[in-house]
Write a protein that holds these residues in place. Structure first.
Motif, PDB file in Angstrom:
ATOM      1  N   PRO A  80      38.651  71.156  45.000  1.00  0.00           N
ATOM      2  CA  PRO A  80      39.391  72.384  44.676  1.00  0.00           C
ATOM      3  C   PRO A  80      40.887  72.160  44.479  1.00  0.00           C
ATOM      4  CG  PRO A  80      37.798  72.821  46.406  1.00  0.00           C
ATOM      5  CD  PRO A  80      37.809  71.339  46.197  1.00  0.00           C
ATOM      6  N   LEU A  81      41.479  71.274  45.286  1.00  0.00           N
ATOM      7  CA  LEU A  81      42.907  70.995  45.120  1.00  0.00           C
ATOM      8  C   LEU A  81      43.187  70.267  43.812  1.00  0.00           C
ATOM      9  CD1 LEU A  81      44.029  69.959  48.731  1.00  0.00           C
ATOM     10  CD2 LEU A  81      44.676  72.028  47.486  1.00  0.00           C
ATOM     11  N   ILE A  82      42.298  69.346  43.426  1.00  0.00           N
ATOM     12  CA  ILE A  82      42.473  68.650  42.144  1.00  0.00           C
ATOM     13  C   ILE A  82      42.422  69.650  40.996  1.00  0.00           C
ATOM     14  CG2 ILE A  82      41.404  67.010  40.543  1.00  0.00           C
ATOM     15  CD1 ILE A  82      40.553  65.363  42.986  1.00  0.00           C
ATOM     16  N   ARG A  83      41.453  70.562  41.038  1.00  0.00           N
ATOM     17  CA  ARG A  83      41.365  71.588  39.985  1.00  0.00           C
ATOM     18  C   ARG A  83      42.620  72.454  39.966  1.00  0.00           C
ATOM     19  NH1 ARG A  83      36.020  72.326  42.376  1.00  0.00           N
ATOM     20  NH2 ARG A  83      34.481  71.148  41.168  1.00  0.00           N
ATOM     21  N   GLN A  84      43.125  72.795  41.145  1.00  0.00           N
ATOM     22  CA  GLN A  84      44.339  73.617  41.233  1.00  0.00           C
ATOM     23  C   GLN A  84      45.535  72.914  40.609  1.00  0.00           C
ATOM     24  OE1 GLN A  84      45.303  74.967  45.241  1.00  0.00           O
ATOM     25  NE2 GLN A  84      47.491  75.035  44.756  1.00  0.00           N
ATOM     26  N   VAL A  85      45.706  71.639  40.925  1.00  0.00           N
ATOM     27  CA  VAL A  85      46.846  70.894  40.406  1.00  0.00           C
ATOM     28  C   VAL A  85      46.751  70.731  38.891  1.00  0.00           C
ATOM     29  CG1 VAL A  85      47.873  68.586  40.341  1.00  0.00           C
ATOM     30  CG2 VAL A  85      47.445  69.693  42.534  1.00  0.00           C
TER      31      VAL A  85
ATOM     32  N   GLY B 125      48.775  72.398  33.639  1.00  0.00           N
ATOM     33  CA  GLY B 125      48.276  72.613  32.277  1.00  0.00           C
ATOM     34  C   GLY B 125      47.698  71.355  31.675  1.00  0.00           C
ATOM     35  N   CYS B 126      47.062  70.528  32.516  1.00  0.00           N
ATOM     36  CA  CYS B 126      46.512  69.250  32.066  1.00  0.00           C
ATOM     37  C   CYS B 126      44.984  69.271  32.133  1.00  0.00           C
ATOM     38  CB  CYS B 126      47.029  68.108  32.941  1.00  0.00           C
ATOM     39  SG  CYS B 126      48.790  67.770  32.760  1.00  0.00           S
ATOM     40  N   VAL B 127      44.394  68.416  31.337  1.00  0.00           N
ATOM     41  CA  VAL B 127      42.948  68.199  31.378  1.00  0.00           C
ATOM     42  C   VAL B 127      42.716  66.731  31.740  1.00  0.00           C
ATOM     43  CG1 VAL B 127      42.434  70.021  29.718  1.00  0.00           C
ATOM     44  CG2 VAL B 127      42.894  67.696  28.903  1.00  0.00           C
ATOM     45  N   PRO B 128      41.538  66.406  32.267  1.00  0.00           N
ATOM     46  CA  PRO B 128      41.282  65.030  32.705  1.00  0.00           C
ATOM     47  C   PRO B 128      41.535  63.962  31.645  1.00  0.00           C
ATOM     48  CG  PRO B 128      39.598  66.478  33.576  1.00  0.00           C
ATOM     49  CD  PRO B 128      40.437  67.318  32.649  1.00  0.00           C
TER      50      PRO B 128
END
Length: 341
Positions: free
Chosen positions: A57-62, A67-70
């Motif tokens: 969840p924190l990775i998704r939040q950051v 405004g970045c994608v993997p």
């Protein structure tokens, strides 16, 4: 280079995105203080389980905040040690899994190197060389720093770290965990001079520290106050003030010695205890008298965080360092073993 940083060495889950050109883009932190407070200290198994719960969840939040994608991420940096093995393994496994899935490199970062480099995230970072005071719940070290990976250990605690001594002293007096902020809060209400604590190992040459005796002195003083009756709350405040003054003066004396020994006038303080206001004031005065400079990170980056891991990892990744997909962590890891850039 855009680096995702993951920190899980103890009781804080930290995630951050650092770009080598644009700087820190986003960071998030979840502290487990409330989880461990009931036990008076960190419970390793509970810490590991909570890291598992919080990491994705924190990775998704950051990523959302930045405004970045993997597909934009160039590498993943994670804390590989020192720290609690179970907690470290959570971050390492997550980082290596993401690196494998995204087809990018991963790199394990030394936790204390992250702390040491955290002031580099500030608008006016220190220049090399400098002396660093790394002071936290697990470490109290004086290090000469001539560059990233170029570290010379000058002195360290022979027993309890300063932050550990704060926590244990607070627990002896029935204060909440973590003890450092509690003692600092009560010290502001303490009566100056009611108690005078020793300055351990300051009456002899050298740069090593010892805080276990100071902790025992605090315990004996508290027990005497309890036995005598009276205002226990004021006694807590007065003992907190005397204890904090002793730790701060001891650290200041040793920092001054280290700077003179190294022939330098730049000091960096890092780690959780570096957020202590009394310590900052004391070191700033000492460096002012020496016509030198003291540097530290903003309070949110003094404690464990993902930003310092992302930054430290970025510096080493840009230098060409990376590792295999093996999941490997180290509970103990001397910083002098790190390779220089």
């Amino acid at each position: 280079m855009l680096v995702l940083g993951l920190e899980t060495s103890c009781d804080e889950t930290g995630v951050a995105l650092y770009d080598s050109e644009r700087g820190l883009l986003a960071d998030a932190l979840f502290s487990q203080i409330d989880l461990h407070r009931a036990y008076g200290g960190v419970v390793p198994e509970l810490a590991s389980r909570d890291h598992v719960k919080r990491m994705l969840p924190l990775i998704r939040q950051v990523l959302a905040e930045a405004g970045c994608v993997p597909s934009q991420i160039d590498a993943v940096a994670y804390t590989a040690g020192p720290g609690l093995v179970g907690a470290l393994l959570v971050g390492a496994a997550c980082a290596q899994a993401l690196a494998f899935a995204w087809g990018i490199p991963a790199l394990g970062v030394h936790h204390m190197e992250g702390h040491l480099l955290a002031p580099m995230l500030e608008p006016q970072p220190p220049e090399f060389p400098f002396v660093a005071l790394l002071v936290s719940g697990g470490h109290t070290q004086l290090v000469r720093v001539d560059g990233i990976g170029r570290y010379e250990l000058m002195g360290e605690s022979l027993d309890d770290a300063a932050g550990e001594a704060f926590d244990k002293t607070a627990k002896m007096m029935g204060l909440n965990y973590p003890g450092g902020p509690e003692i600092a809060r009560l010290a502001a209400q303490g009566v100056e001079g009611r108690f005078v604590f020793p300055r351990p190992m300051c009456d002899r040459p050298g740069l090593d520290f010892s805080f276990s005796g100071l902790k025992t002195f605090a315990l004996n003083t508290w027990q005497q106050c309890v036995g005598a009756g009276g205002d226990h709350e004021q006694a807590r405040c007065d003992i907190s003030l005397a204890f904090q003054q002793a730790v701060v003066e001891t650290l200041t004396i040793k920092c001054k010695r280290a700077l003179k020994q190294a022939g330098l006038k730049r000091l960096v303080i890092a780690g959780g205890v570096s957020a202590n206001k009394a310590l900052r004031v004391s070191l700033e005065k000492m460096l002012g008298d020496m016509k030198g400079d003291v540097y530290y990170a903003r309070p949110q980056f003094c404690t464990d965080n993902g930003a310092m891991i992302a930054y430290a990892g970025c510096q080493r990744l840009q230098a060409g360092q990376q590792e295999s997909l093996a999941i490997s962590v180290q509970a103990r890891w001397p910083m002098e073993q790190l390779s220089p850039l």
